[in-house]
Design a protein around this motif. Sequence first.
Motif, PDB file in Angstrom:
ATOM      1  N   ASN A 244       5.857 -28.920 -20.035  1.00 51.95           N
ATOM      2  CA  ASN A 244       6.028 -27.552 -19.569  1.00 51.95           C
ATOM      3  C   ASN A 244       6.277 -27.538 -18.074  1.00 51.95           C
ATOM      4  O   ASN A 244       5.930 -28.483 -17.369  1.00 51.95           O
ATOM      5  N   HIS A 245       6.830 -26.423 -17.622  1.00 51.99           N
ATOM      6  CA  HIS A 245       7.109 -26.206 -16.200  1.00 51.99           C
ATOM      7  C   HIS A 245       5.790 -26.254 -15.422  1.00 51.99           C
ATOM      8  O   HIS A 245       4.847 -25.536 -15.754  1.00 51.99           O
ATOM      9  N   ALA A 246       5.733 -27.109 -14.406  1.00 50.83           N
ATOM     10  CA  ALA A 246       4.491 -27.277 -13.644  1.00 50.83           C
ATOM     11  C   ALA A 246       4.181 -26.062 -12.777  1.00 50.83           C
ATOM     12  O   ALA A 246       3.054 -25.910 -12.313  1.00 50.83           O
ATOM     13  N   THR A 248       5.065 -22.656 -13.729  1.00 55.79           N
ATOM     14  CA  THR A 248       4.885 -21.408 -14.465  1.00 55.79           C
ATOM     15  C   THR A 248       3.838 -21.504 -15.571  1.00 55.79           C
ATOM     16  O   THR A 248       3.585 -20.524 -16.263  1.00 55.79           O
ATOM     17  N   ARG A 254      -2.282 -25.367 -20.469  1.00 56.03           N
ATOM     18  CA  ARG A 254      -1.609 -26.668 -20.529  1.00 56.03           C
ATOM     19  C   ARG A 254      -2.136 -27.548 -21.658  1.00 56.03           C
ATOM     20  O   ARG A 254      -3.313 -27.470 -21.997  1.00 56.03           O
ATOM     21  N   VAL A 295       7.124 -31.373 -13.853  1.00 58.35           N
ATOM     22  CA  VAL A 295       6.997 -31.100 -15.287  1.00 58.35           C
ATOM     23  C   VAL A 295       5.682 -31.696 -15.799  1.00 58.35           C
ATOM     24  O   VAL A 295       5.375 -32.863 -15.543  1.00 58.35           O
ATOM     25  N   ILE A 296       4.909 -30.878 -16.505  1.00 60.68           N
ATOM     26  CA  ILE A 296       3.662 -31.365 -17.124  1.00 60.68           C
ATOM     27  C   ILE A 296       4.036 -32.373 -18.208  1.00 60.68           C
ATOM     28  O   ILE A 296       4.876 -32.076 -19.060  1.00 60.68           O
ATOM     29  N   PRO A 297       3.458 -33.587 -18.189  1.00 62.43           N
ATOM     30  CA  PRO A 297       3.842 -34.583 -19.187  1.00 62.43           C
ATOM     31  C   PRO A 297       3.538 -34.108 -20.610  1.00 62.43           C
ATOM     32  O   PRO A 297       2.427 -33.683 -20.909  1.00 62.43           O
TER      33      PRO A 297
END
Lengths: 431, 431
Positions: A244-246, A248, A254, A295-297
């Motif tokens: 996911n977008h880091a 927003t 998360r 970007v969240i892994p």
Amino acid sequence: MKYVFVVALVGMALTSLWAQESVELRVDGDRLNRRLAELAQYGKNAQGGMDRFAFSEADLESRPYLRKAMEEAGLEVHSDEAGNMIGRRSGRNSDLAPILIGSHSDSVPDGGVFDGALGVLSAIECAQVLYENRVTTLHPIEVVIFTDEEGGLVGSKAMLGELSEEALREVSHSGKTISEGISFLGGNPGLLENVVRKEGDVAAFLEIHIEQGKILETEKVEIGVVEGIVGIKWWDVTIEGSANHAGTTPMNMRRDALLSAAHLVIAVNRVVTSMPGSQVGTVGEIRAEPGAPNVIPGRVEMSLELRDLSESKVADLFDLIASEAVAIEKKLGTKITFDRSDTSSTPALTDPRLREAIAKSAEKLGLSYKLMPSGAGHDAQAMAEIAPTGMIFIPSVDGISHSPKEYSSPGDIVNGANVLLHTILEIDRGL
Amino acid sequence: MKYVFVVALVGMALTSLWAQESVELRVDGDRLNRRLAELAQYGKNAQGGMDRFAFSEADLESRPYLRKAMEEAGLEVHSDEAGNMIGRRSGRNSDLAPILIGSHSDSVPDGGVFDGALGVLSAIECAQVLYENRVTTLHPIEVVIFTDEEGGLVGSKAMLGELSEEALREVSHSGKTISEGISFLGGNPGLLENVVRKEGDVAAFLEIHIEQGKILETEKVEIGVVEGIVGIKWWDVTIEGSANHAGTTPMNMRRDALLSAAHLVIAVNRVVTSMPGSQVGTVGEIRAEPGAPNVIPGRVEMSLELRDLSESKVADLFDLIASEAVAIEKKLGTKITFDRSDTSSTPALTDPRLREAIAKSAEKLGLSYKLMPSGAGHDAQAMAEIAPTGMIFIPSVDGISHSPKEYSSPGDIVNGANVLLHTILEIDRGL
């Protein structure tokens, strides 16, 4: 009659001399260290390291040197169909199976001078001391130089009859397949059945090796009595979250695969260190996807390796780690899966009688010693399948191995070779 | 005299009509959603995503379509030297600076239909509703389609006079440099000084955009009133330990860089979630060296990103993370260093009067709303440097963006455009 009497007298005198000499016998330390330096000329690279990897020109070129040393030790030398070089001396009792001593002469690319070579040249030195002192053992003695240990115990596995067609097709560092490499050394990959030895064909196998760790150095102990070669289990671990977008995605929305992976890395360490013993656990490899700072892994792949002398302990450790993984999954909403890798190996224990013989020899020589596992693989691990096996470690400076910086002191080398010598004599009588 | 009286009367009637109509005015939702679908034909790819990246053929080919829509909205259209397309309608007071409304029409490669396009077409729709209802604002209205937002706010930065020579030389996804791309769109990178606007040149800037997160969707809120665009700080983090053999190095003799990294990843999460607020912290990238399952990692490189509306909060968070790093260093014998990256950005706050106008419009329309930060960057962040800026968010399904799966419902789109329309009218009177 007179003649018989004289022979008997000489025999008694010799036996008594032998018994006495066996205590006093010592290897020629200068010769052993000189030979280590001489063998290191074959495949020496600009970094001072060894490029004598299996089936290289340097591997081939070192063989006449090794043959000559074996011959100087009074051994009758031949190369077998797997490219193993074997030097034999008969014993007093021709009914007995031989005692094998040895190691390997190949290095990893850019490796060190001592890994393998120490075991080969110490074995030759022991044979030579016995020969020069006219000590004939009960058992035949065979010095073995195994082919391509670093590429997967090729020569010793051939001796078990366990070198698969698939393994023969693997390409080695030399660019040759294992099969081509064996032919290159004068072997015959089509006749490997000739080299197979079964249980009972070998009275005992003994190998001396550098520790490749720094337990002996740190604890200031001179000799390691190897309890066994640890079994290795590998898993490919996958952690799935949501990429996911880091910017927003708020922290509480998360499913961060790397955060879960971090908890798992710490859990591995906690579980492995939670029990007494010498077991080890390592996460050496990790990859986060998509792998961008913003970007969240969403997915992490990592390795898990567990080693111990006991397979059931490895199984227990894994079960505990898997339970911790379930807790992490629940807490962080990620999914963790473990895939067992085929490359795992089972533990190979040394023989208690040989351990005792090594310890007794060290004691006799006034050397400190300790029981310890071998965390790395060795030809001894293959040989343990068909013969009582013993293994001797000497200290490695800083525990460095597979590197030009690999070093063991001349004094430690001589100590180790003397322990090998006296262990041979001990088991020759004892087995 | 009579004439003047009639004009005054008509004027009063119109004003009253305007006041009444402004409450009743609504965008033509069908037209807006139809245009979104039409614009999506330019650069549509096989996955149903958008390849209308800046300076692509699709970017160029979409411009006549956008120009026609602007002309239908009664706007006088021109392209500036930075390739920004601007449609203007005069206001009743020619002394006033214009209200700018707009966004960008470029996508990321394989992006979505709504990111940027929603802001552009909603702005055109608002202009068209005012035009068709013969509502003339006090301020001139300018609809702006910014060049290459996704490549680094190119068009809006040009408007600030902040597009550097270095940025112009960067190669975009089109294969063209930014400079070549601007020329390709009919601009003139040598005359960018002509597009610069200073403080006072713009009465206000308003942008409507999809949220690109799932806060609104999760909380079932229809309108996001953006408090500001968060500042972003990036660090390259290096953790140094000792690479060692995973088999021969006991657990208590390790300096495992990945174990330290795992503790740090968890510390980042703990610190960032330890305070109330909407700050976020992410480790998105990680690499362990040498990176083999049987070697203890000697070195780990990872990213650290912190975002918040307050620069001092980001500084506080980083200080806390750095203290945790010192504790990890001490505990595990590793070394942790943080290198600040130049690509960091500062927070851009929206104007409180515009926030209030957006909230008031949402209320008037019976829509739920909430104050929230924008975690992603937008042209509004550049415009905030020279003008009071406001930003409206509508829900993104599953928070997905920069993907063919990006989706916002027709109803949410119409709600957002109506809020934009009434905010324009609100600030036209209020500023």
